[in-house]
Design a protein around this motif. Structure first.
Motif, PDB file in Angstrom:
ATOM      1  N   LYS A   1       1.091  37.760 -35.734  1.00  0.00           N
ATOM      2  CA  LYS A   1       1.812  38.215 -36.938  1.00  0.00           C
ATOM      3  C   LYS A   1       2.759  39.364 -36.576  1.00  0.00           C
ATOM      4  O   LYS A   1       3.919  39.398 -37.010  1.00  0.00           O
ATOM      5  CB  LYS A   1       0.809  38.701 -37.999  1.00  0.00           C
ATOM      6  N   LEU A   2       2.245  40.273 -35.767  1.00  0.00           N
ATOM      7  CA  LEU A   2       3.048  41.425 -35.349  1.00  0.00           C
ATOM      8  C   LEU A   2       4.262  40.975 -34.529  1.00  0.00           C
ATOM      9  O   LEU A   2       5.402  41.381 -34.789  1.00  0.00           O
ATOM     10  CB  LEU A   2       2.161  42.354 -34.514  1.00  0.00           C
ATOM     11  N   ASN A   3       4.018  40.106 -33.554  1.00  0.00           N
ATOM     12  CA  ASN A   3       5.112  39.622 -32.699  1.00  0.00           C
ATOM     13  C   ASN A   3       6.129  38.818 -33.501  1.00  0.00           C
ATOM     14  O   ASN A   3       7.335  38.942 -33.292  1.00  0.00           O
ATOM     15  CB  ASN A   3       4.559  38.763 -31.555  1.00  0.00           C
ATOM     16  N   ALA A   4       5.624  38.006 -34.436  1.00  0.00           N
ATOM     17  CA  ALA A   4       6.536  37.197 -35.262  1.00  0.00           C
ATOM     18  C   ALA A   4       7.402  38.097 -36.149  1.00  0.00           C
ATOM     19  O   ALA A   4       8.580  37.813 -36.389  1.00  0.00           O
ATOM     20  CB  ALA A   4       5.740  36.213 -36.110  1.00  0.00           C
ATOM     21  N   SER A   5       6.817  39.204 -36.616  1.00  0.00           N
ATOM     22  CA  SER A   5       7.583  40.129 -37.465  1.00  0.00           C
ATOM     23  C   SER A   5       8.723  40.785 -36.688  1.00  0.00           C
ATOM     24  O   SER A   5       9.764  41.126 -37.248  1.00  0.00           O
ATOM     25  CB  SER A   5       6.680  41.232 -38.015  1.00  0.00           C
ATOM     26  N   LEU A   6       8.504  40.965 -35.379  1.00  0.00           N
ATOM     27  CA  LEU A   6       9.556  41.590 -34.547  1.00  0.00           C
ATOM     28  C   LEU A   6      10.688  40.613 -34.235  1.00  0.00           C
ATOM     29  O   LEU A   6      11.825  41.015 -33.996  1.00  0.00           O
ATOM     30  CB  LEU A   6       8.947  42.069 -33.227  1.00  0.00           C
ATOM     31  N   ALA A   7      10.355  39.319 -34.193  1.00  0.00           N
ATOM     32  CA  ALA A   7      11.365  38.307 -33.840  1.00  0.00           C
ATOM     33  C   ALA A   7      12.063  37.841 -35.112  1.00  0.00           C
ATOM     34  O   ALA A   7      11.819  36.749 -35.614  1.00  0.00           O
ATOM     35  CB  ALA A   7      10.678  37.136 -33.141  1.00  0.00           C
ATOM     36  N   LYS A   8      12.923  38.692 -35.635  1.00  0.00           N
ATOM     37  CA  LYS A   8      13.535  38.438 -36.946  1.00  0.00           C
ATOM     38  C   LYS A   8      14.790  37.586 -36.782  1.00  0.00           C
ATOM     39  O   LYS A   8      15.797  38.035 -36.262  1.00  0.00           O
ATOM     40  CB  LYS A   8      13.894  39.791 -37.572  1.00  0.00           C
ATOM     41  N   ASN A   9      14.702  36.346 -37.263  1.00  0.00           N
ATOM     42  CA  ASN A   9      15.822  35.406 -37.111  1.00  0.00           C
ATOM     43  C   ASN A   9      16.222  34.850 -38.472  1.00  0.00           C
ATOM     44  O   ASN A   9      15.431  34.904 -39.414  1.00  0.00           O
ATOM     45  CB  ASN A   9      15.407  34.251 -36.200  1.00  0.00           C
ATOM     46  N   PRO A  10      17.419  34.287 -38.577  1.00  0.00           N
ATOM     47  CA  PRO A  10      17.790  33.648 -39.844  1.00  0.00           C
ATOM     48  C   PRO A  10      16.707  32.646 -40.259  1.00  0.00           C
ATOM     49  O   PRO A  10      16.109  31.971 -39.404  1.00  0.00           O
ATOM     50  CB  PRO A  10      19.098  32.926 -39.499  1.00  0.00           C
ATOM     51  N   PHE A  11      16.484  32.541 -41.550  1.00  0.00           N
ATOM     52  CA  PHE A  11      15.407  31.694 -42.056  1.00  0.00           C
ATOM     53  C   PHE A  11      15.643  30.216 -41.709  1.00  0.00           C
ATOM     54  O   PHE A  11      16.773  29.754 -41.648  1.00  0.00           O
ATOM     55  CB  PHE A  11      15.287  31.843 -43.584  1.00  0.00           C
ATOM     56  N   TYR A  12      14.569  29.508 -41.470  1.00  0.00           N
ATOM     57  CA  TYR A  12      14.609  28.057 -41.309  1.00  0.00           C
ATOM     58  C   TYR A  12      13.320  27.491 -41.873  1.00  0.00           C
ATOM     59  O   TYR A  12      12.320  28.216 -42.008  1.00  0.00           O
ATOM     60  CB  TYR A  12      14.766  27.662 -39.826  1.00  0.00           C
ATOM     61  N   GLU A  13      13.362  26.233 -42.223  1.00  0.00           N
ATOM     62  CA  GLU A  13      12.161  25.588 -42.749  1.00  0.00           C
ATOM     63  C   GLU A  13      11.431  24.862 -41.633  1.00  0.00           C
ATOM     64  O   GLU A  13      12.069  24.377 -40.694  1.00  0.00           O
ATOM     65  CB  GLU A  13      12.542  24.565 -43.832  1.00  0.00           C
ATOM     66  N   ILE A  14      10.120  24.782 -41.784  1.00  0.00           N
ATOM     67  CA  ILE A  14       9.381  23.927 -40.851  1.00  0.00           C
ATOM     68  C   ILE A  14       9.255  22.537 -41.484  1.00  0.00           C
ATOM     69  O   ILE A  14       9.577  22.350 -42.659  1.00  0.00           O
ATOM     70  CB  ILE A  14       8.008  24.530 -40.462  1.00  0.00           C
ATOM     71  N   VAL A  15       8.810  21.575 -40.693  1.00  0.00           N
ATOM     72  CA  VAL A  15       8.785  20.177 -41.156  1.00  0.00           C
ATOM     73  C   VAL A  15       7.791  20.021 -42.316  1.00  0.00           C
ATOM     74  O   VAL A  15       6.656  20.499 -42.221  1.00  0.00           O
ATOM     75  CB  VAL A  15       8.387  19.246 -39.989  1.00  0.00           C
ATOM     76  N   LYS A  16       8.251  19.345 -43.371  1.00  0.00           N
ATOM     77  CA  LYS A  16       7.408  19.235 -44.572  1.00  0.00           C
ATOM     78  C   LYS A  16       6.827  17.824 -44.739  1.00  0.00           C
ATOM     79  O   LYS A  16       7.543  16.828 -44.607  1.00  0.00           O
ATOM     80  CB  LYS A  16       8.248  19.531 -45.813  1.00  0.00           C
ATOM     81  N   ASP A  17       5.555  17.793 -45.067  1.00  0.00           N
ATOM     82  CA  ASP A  17       4.886  16.593 -45.613  1.00  0.00           C
ATOM     83  C   ASP A  17       4.985  15.334 -44.759  1.00  0.00           C
ATOM     84  O   ASP A  17       4.954  14.234 -45.310  1.00  0.00           O
ATOM     85  CB  ASP A  17       5.424  16.278 -47.022  1.00  0.00           C
ATOM     86  N   GLU A  18       5.115  15.457 -43.460  1.00  0.00           N
ATOM     87  CA  GLU A  18       5.046  14.249 -42.617  1.00  0.00           C
ATOM     88  C   GLU A  18       3.579  13.880 -42.455  1.00  0.00           C
ATOM     89  O   GLU A  18       2.748  14.740 -42.132  1.00  0.00           O
ATOM     90  CB  GLU A  18       5.672  14.503 -41.241  1.00  0.00           C
ATOM     91  N   LYS A  19       3.275  12.624 -42.681  1.00  0.00           N
ATOM     92  CA  LYS A  19       1.876  12.180 -42.551  1.00  0.00           C
ATOM     93  C   LYS A  19       1.830  10.953 -41.647  1.00  0.00           C
ATOM     94  O   LYS A  19       2.614  10.021 -41.816  1.00  0.00           O
ATOM     95  CB  LYS A  19       1.302  11.768 -43.920  1.00  0.00           C
TER      96      LYS A  19
END
Lengths: 472, 426
Positions: free
Chosen positions: B86-104
């Motif tokens: 969580k800490l490392n991810a907070s430091l790597a601040k990049n423009p927002f993107y979505e992750i892949v949704k609802d693939e089954k």
């Protein structure tokens, strides 16, 4: 700098692994286990994104090697669980597979005889490896990326900093070894575009140190940028044989491809290396010395014992032009009835150990770069290592280099050619070495494959070196 | 995996992805036909990505950090890992993107009999008998089975099996006391054993010719035919140019609609991604991000049609369909190989190491085996090298009508290049 700590994970497994080896020793004539705990972080910053992630080479796992009925087999795993259940699984799986492969006769291999040794090794590491200041490191990388991006035509500048802590433990009936060390690595890669043509360049540094290494890179952009711009639209070289001066990096590639792969002694077992028939012969000019060793230098391929529990050494391969020694893993050494040199290495705990290079480099002499340039009637200063390939059977060598800077009448003319394919016959190339510089530069950001797989970190280098070779 | 998900729910991360890979590998190593050693590897690797979002001046940012969660880690250790991520991810601040949704997608885990398969592949190699002049020096056989399970916090849950086999072999050939070697490595999945044997016999033929090869002569402006297992690497150039990572980071300047063969002579390049190819080792139905593998035209008649790539850079580029490149097919050209061989040529069959730089377009390497046709006879040649550039080569290029499958791709058997300078003996 502090002494590297031993891995708590490995220390926590030690008793179970000793028990495992004791059980396997009942069923097999030899049993050993290598346990690995490699951790680290990769910080990347470019003009568009930032990331902090686990180092790609991170791993935690185990590989057991056993010997029975004249043959070796191995089992890799990454969870111990109940030791007796694990021992049963290893024994049953390996014996079943031996039965399935029973039609193949085994390669005659003596049982490994290991001297009793119990030792603990710790290299020096920066304190920040254990408590990194991520914000500070990312700040340094951002400034470095911004500096690269400030040059005219630079589209993006990616800088990466790796911190790697390596902990390994080796246990057999006679051996109980544990080691810890670490290194850092910084690399800068930038793309420049001019006149609708794209070119790139990169540079970096690595060593047994902390993030101070990043600070040293700021002053290196100017020269790297000039080289990249000079390559834009540069012509191909007219194929032919030329006098060349190699930078330490290019010299390292030659060392690696020429008599690095050529003296890996698992190739002697297979009769794949012509060097086997020429040990003791003069194959290079008398000023040429060449070495390989995990011991003796502090670089990315340094360690205290290899992945088979053999203590590290420094091996002199060429002495005053004579081929005097190869490098060897433990099983090949047993087959060849020689002593191993501490060069048994694995890509990971999931892969086989082969004879592999570590830090490979030419020795120094007394010439300066200026003297070498002055001594060149018509030739090139070659630099920018891209890739290499060897043919140990025939001492063929191929090196892909980024650029060749023209020298005419002892002066660099400013004209650059790109890319450059260097090819030749190794004894000719080494016998043509006429001048060697005073300082060794080692570069250790690269990976070396065995064929086209089994990638391990190596470093190579040497001083500036003057020879004669074919370029195309 | 459930344990990790529960800890992540407590930890209030913005998003997460977990990829679990169960890998089983059976391996055998031979020196000549003697068993050097054999190996088994059974591992489980669980990679956790944690995403943390922030907002600044109304703009949304996203950071990601990844780590392997090792088998046997306690809940407490996993919690510590998650907090660090969580800490490392907070430091790597990049423009927002979505992750892949609802693939089954759900395949049950297959129980491959890899030990028997190892034995069969070994038999495929051992079916080859040494001749008076050619012999097997050494070989390595790997058979690998994988079970992927990818889950993320946006409802994606896919699980599938893949497997592959690899044979690395070194062949020696001797002629009049002169011995050479040819290295050959091939990866595939489920190929008939007889084809493994046939592949090695073809390597025998190449090795035999190399023993008779004479040094390649220096040539200027030669017509060069590329006819080897490096042909897929030649077409990799187009995949690099359209990889969303290269495009997003500026390492490729390719724009959709660009014609890379404007005012050119010869055949136009058409390359398509295909989600499934028989006997390919790359038949992954979903990417590691969880995107479905799609059929996609990358370049058609020399004009770039689509990018491909990973979820993050694909999202940044606004790609409608994001898919990875597993398998690809290059359309055949207009000339038969026989037509290409009517005039003098240098045909290259093996390079020591073929290099293709996807950024600059430079390519080439040292010739390990070629055939030079002087208009009267065909002579095997070795040594020397070529250095070319794609931009120049694409102005005049022909592809053969005949095609060949190399593991995960089908490409023309022969590529005809013009005005190539060959470094060789004077």
């Amino acid at each position: 700098m502090i002494e590297a700590k031993q891995s708590e994970f490995l220390l926590g497994c030690r008793d179970k692994l000793k028990e495992l080896i004791a059980i396997l020793d009942r069923d097999f004539e030899y049993a050993s286990v290598l346990a690995t705990d490699v951790t680290g972080l990769t910080y990347s910053v470019n003009q568009k994104t930032t990331s902090v992630s686990q180092l790609r080479d991170s791993e935690r796992g185990f590989v057991v090697r056993v010997y029975k009925d004249g043959g070796y087999s191995e089992y890799s795993f990454n969870e111990i669980g109940d030791v007796h259940t694990l021992a049963d699984k290893i024994r049953n799986n390996l014996l079943n597979q031996s039965r399935i492969l029973k039609n193949a006769a085994k390669l005659d291999t003596p049982l490994l005889h290991e001297e009793a040794v119990t030792r603990e090794f710790a290299g020096e590491v920066s304190e920040e490896f254990y408590e990194p200041d991520n914000q500070m490191i990312l700040g340094k990388l951002k400034r470095l990326s911004d500096k690269g991006a400030s040059y005219d035509g630079v589209i993006n500048c990616s800088v990466t900093y790796n911190m790697k802590l390596i902990n390994k433990m080796f246990i057999s009936r006679n051996k109980n070894l544990i080691q810890g060390w670490g290194y850092s690595l910084v690399s800068c890669f930038f793309v420049v575009m001019k006149d609708e043509q794209t070119q790139y360049n990169y540079f970096g540094e690595e060593g047994w140190q902390g993030s101070d290494i990043i600070d040293k890179q700021y002053e290196r952009f100017e020269a790297a940028y000039d080289d990249a711009v000079a390559m834009i639209g540069a012509p191909n070289i007219e194929p032919g044989e030329y006098e060349i001066i190699c930078t330490p990096r290019a010299a390292g590639l030659i060392a690696h491809e020429a008599f690095g792969h050529g003296v890996e002694m698992d190739m002697f077992v297979k009769d794949r290396a012509i060097a086997k028939q020429h040990m003791g012969e003069k194959l290079a000019s008398t000023i040429t010395n060449m070495y390989d060793g995990a011991e003796g230098v502090k670089q990315t391929a340094s360690y205290f014992f290899d992945d088979e529990g053999t203590l590290a050494q420094k091996t002199q391969i060429i002495r005053k032009g004579y081929l005097v020694s190869g490098i060897c893993d433990a099983l090949s050494a047993a087959r060849l009835h020689v002593q191993p040199t501490g060069n048994g290495r694995r890509e990971s705990f999931e892969r086989k150990a082969y004879t592999r290079m570590t830090n490979t480099y030419f020795g120094t002499q007394a010439n300066t770069l200026e003297e070498m340039i002055k001594a060149t009637q018509y030739g090139f200063l070659v630099d920018g290592v891209e890739s290499g390939m060897e043919d140990p059977k025939h001492w063929g060598i191929q090196c892909m280099l980024a650029r060749a800077k023209e020298i005419r009448n002892g002066v660099l003319t400013g004209k650059v050619f790109t890319p450059v394919v260097l090819t030749g016959y190794v004894p000719d190339l080494l016998s043509n070495i006429s001048m060697l510089g005073t300082d060794i530069g080692l570069e250790g950001s690269g990976y070396c494959g065995k064929g086209y797989k089994e990638w391990v970190v190596v470093s190579d280098g040497g001083p500036y070196l003057k020879t004669k070779v074919r370029l195309g | 995996m459930e344990r990790i998900i529960n800890i992540l729910k407590e930890a209030q991360v913005s998003d997460f992805r977990i990829m679990e890979v169960k890998k089983t590998s059976h391996q055998a190593f031979f020196v000549r036909q003697f068993l050097d050693q054999h190996r088994i590897s059974e591992t489980v690797h669980t990679t956790l990505d944690v995403y943390m979002d922030t907002e600044e001046n109304g703009q949304k940012f996203r950071g990601r950090a990844s780590k392997e969660i090792y088998p046997g880690e306690s809940d407490e250790e996993i919690r510590k890992d998650v907090e660090q991520l969580k800490l490392n991810a907070s430091l790597a601040k990049n423009p927002f993107y979505e992750i892949v949704k609802d693939e089954k997608y759900r395949e049950e885990e297959k129980d491959y009999d890899l030990m028997s398969l190892l034995s069969e592949v070994v038999q495929g190699v051992q079916n080859v008998r040494d001749t008076d002049s050619e012999k097997i020096n050494s070989y390595e056989v790997f058979v690998n089975g994988y079970y992927y399970h990818i889950v993320n916090s946006q409802g994606t849950d896919v699980a599938f099996n893949t497997m592959n086999e690899e044979v690395e072999i070194v062949i020696n050939s001797v002629d009049d006391g002169h011995e050479i070697e040819i290295y050959h490595d091939s990866t595939f999945a489920g190929k008939p054993i007889s084809e493994i044997t046939d592949d090695i016999l073809e390597v025998f033929r190449i090795a035999r010719d190399r023993t008779k090869a004479v040094p390649t002569k220096k040539m200027m402006n030669a017509r060069v035919l590329l006819s080897g297992d490096f042909n897929p690497d030649f077409f990799d150039y187009f995949l690099t140019r359209t990889n969303s990572r290269y495009v997003f980071y500026g390492e490729s300047q390719t724009k959709i609609g660009d014609d890379c063969q404007r005012e050119s002579e010869g055949d136009k390049i058409t390359l398509r991604l295909v989600s499934e190819l028989p006997h390919s080792s790359d038949n992954m139905p979903y990417s590691k991000d969880g995107n479905k593998a799609l059929d996609l035209t990358v370049i058609e008649n020399g004009i770039y049609q689509n990018y491909w790539g990973d979820q993050i850079t694909g999202y940044y580029l606004g790609m409608e369909k994001i898919t990875d490149a597993n398998n690809f097919v290059v359309e055949p050209g207009t000339k038969s190989v026989a037509e290409m061989k009517q005039e003098p040529y240098l045909e290259i069959i093996k390079f020591s190491d073929f290099g293709m730089d996807g950024i600059t377009g430079n390519f080439g390497g040292e010739i390990r085996l070629g055939y030079y046709y002087d208009g009267e006879k065909v002579i095997p040649v070795t040594g020397g090298s070529i250095t070319c550039n794609m931009e120049k080569s694409l102005k005049h290029i022909y592809l053969s009508q005949e095609t060949k499958q190399y593991d995960n791709c089908i490409v023309p058997c022969t590529i005809e290049l013009f005005d190539v300078n060959v470094a060789g003996e004077q």
